[in-house]
Design a protein around this motif. Sequence first.
Motif, PDB file in Angstrom:
ATOM      1  N   THR A 185     -14.162   6.638  29.986  1.00 19.91           N
ATOM      2  CA  THR A 185     -14.499   7.930  29.394  1.00 19.91           C
ATOM      3  C   THR A 185     -13.821   8.079  28.037  1.00 19.91           C
ATOM      4  N   THR A 188     -22.169  10.453  27.517  1.00 18.57           N
ATOM      5  CA  THR A 188     -22.605  10.539  26.119  1.00 18.57           C
ATOM      6  C   THR A 188     -23.596  11.676  25.924  1.00 18.57           C
ATOM      7  N   GLY A 224     -13.895   7.713  22.129  1.00 18.10           N
ATOM      8  CA  GLY A 224     -13.394   7.043  20.935  1.00 18.10           C
ATOM      9  C   GLY A 224     -14.513   6.576  20.019  1.00 18.10           C
ATOM     10  N   GLU A 225     -15.618   6.137  20.618  1.00 21.13           N
ATOM     11  CA  GLU A 225     -16.773   5.725  19.815  1.00 21.13           C
ATOM     12  C   GLU A 225     -17.361   6.903  19.044  1.00 21.13           C
ATOM     13  N   LEU A 226     -17.191   8.106  19.583  1.00 21.29           N
ATOM     14  CA  LEU A 226     -17.767   9.293  18.961  1.00 21.29           C
ATOM     15  C   LEU A 226     -16.821   9.978  17.970  1.00 21.29           C
ATOM     16  N   GLU A 227     -15.599   9.456  17.855  1.00 21.07           N
ATOM     17  CA  GLU A 227     -14.649  10.077  16.933  1.00 21.07           C
ATOM     18  C   GLU A 227     -15.136  10.040  15.488  1.00 21.07           C
ATOM     19  N   ARG A 228     -15.825   8.952  15.117  1.00 17.63           N
ATOM     20  CA  ARG A 228     -16.297   8.874  13.736  1.00 17.63           C
ATOM     21  C   ARG A 228     -17.409   9.876  13.451  1.00 17.63           C
ATOM     22  N   TRP A 229     -17.936  10.509  14.498  1.00 20.00           N
ATOM     23  CA  TRP A 229     -18.925  11.577  14.333  1.00 20.00           C
ATOM     24  C   TRP A 229     -18.263  12.952  14.364  1.00 20.00           C
ATOM     25  N   VAL A 270     -12.812   5.655  26.146  1.00 23.83           N
ATOM     26  CA  VAL A 270     -13.418   4.670  25.245  1.00 23.83           C
ATOM     27  C   VAL A 270     -14.713   5.220  24.652  1.00 23.83           C
ATOM     28  N   THR A 271     -15.523   5.846  25.500  1.00 21.96           N
ATOM     29  CA  THR A 271     -16.767   6.451  25.013  1.00 21.96           C
ATOM     30  C   THR A 271     -16.478   7.534  23.979  1.00 21.96           C
ATOM     31  N   ALA A 274     -21.754   6.222  31.872  1.00 27.58           N
ATOM     32  CA  ALA A 274     -21.416   6.350  30.448  1.00 27.58           C
ATOM     33  C   ALA A 274     -22.533   7.031  29.676  1.00 27.58           C
TER      34      ALA A 274
END
Length: 326
Positions: free
Chosen positions: A78, A55, A83-88, A80-81, A51
């Motif tokens: 992958t 990233t 998805g965490e970066l969508e707000r960026w 999920v990771t 992960a």
Amino acid sequence: MSVDRSTIWPYRDGEPGDFYYQRYGHPTGAEAERRLGSLDGGHALLFSSGAGATTALVLTFLSPGATIALAEGGYYGTGVTFGELERWGLRVVEFDQTGAPPDGVQLVWLEAPSNPFLTMPNLEAAAAHPAPVVVDATAATPVQLRPLEHGADFVLHSATKYLAGHHDALLGAVVCKREQDAERLKEFRGRSGIVAAPDPCFLLIRGLKTLELRVRRQTESATELARRLEQHPAVHTVRYPGFGGLLSFDVAGAGEARHVETSVRLIANATSLGGVDSVIESRARWEGDRVPPGLLRLSVGLEPVEDLWQDLASALEIPGSIDARE
């Protein structure tokens, strides 16, 4: 070689040498990277996990607003990771990797084979796309596939799995086709601290020594188990790409999958894959509705194939089950 656990190395005549502070590189990691790069035919860099490698690769080469074309049915972590970066500002579209990637994306992310559906990507179609191509080859390993030879720009591995191979080292890797990409990724790794420690790098060196032998044996056993599972009355679907130690199969539903999980004795009921010890688990507990409720993922280890089959066959004696082929 021995493990060099030092975090600092003295300057020489007032100037830093090849190694000066562990976050930017260390001898054990450099040797592991050299060996992996040779196997994959590129420039390898190690990270603290798969992960972490994912990233670092995305943050190094993409900008806000970029879109990744992600192979559907691949490793759920992958997505999920990402998805965490969508707000960026990262965007993701899934596509059928057996065909061509969609237009208008800035990165194509394939998986060879996908986990847990075991589909193989159309590497030729991906290489013809204008965007850079990443191939997660965790399940294939360089023994079965060298994606850089088929037009990929980057290969990603969860080196925790087959490369290290003993369920005792947490590592990720990216192998770059171009040296300048590797230099840029290494620069980001040092600045972000997504680094691999010396001890797991040493365990990777150990694992690479036996990688081909392990993968060949796991392939032989998995091929035979897939053949027998296809004939078992409690099994609905078997997915196996014809190589490697990873396969998946479906029983009737979640209850039946739980029965198999809790009935195996030789095979461990645990997550992860690629080690010398066989592991089985229901993937619905992690992935939810994106997988059938009765899907079981089996990572075949080095145990005798007859012992593995006896364990599976016994666990597949599911009370009240009917012949899946009827």
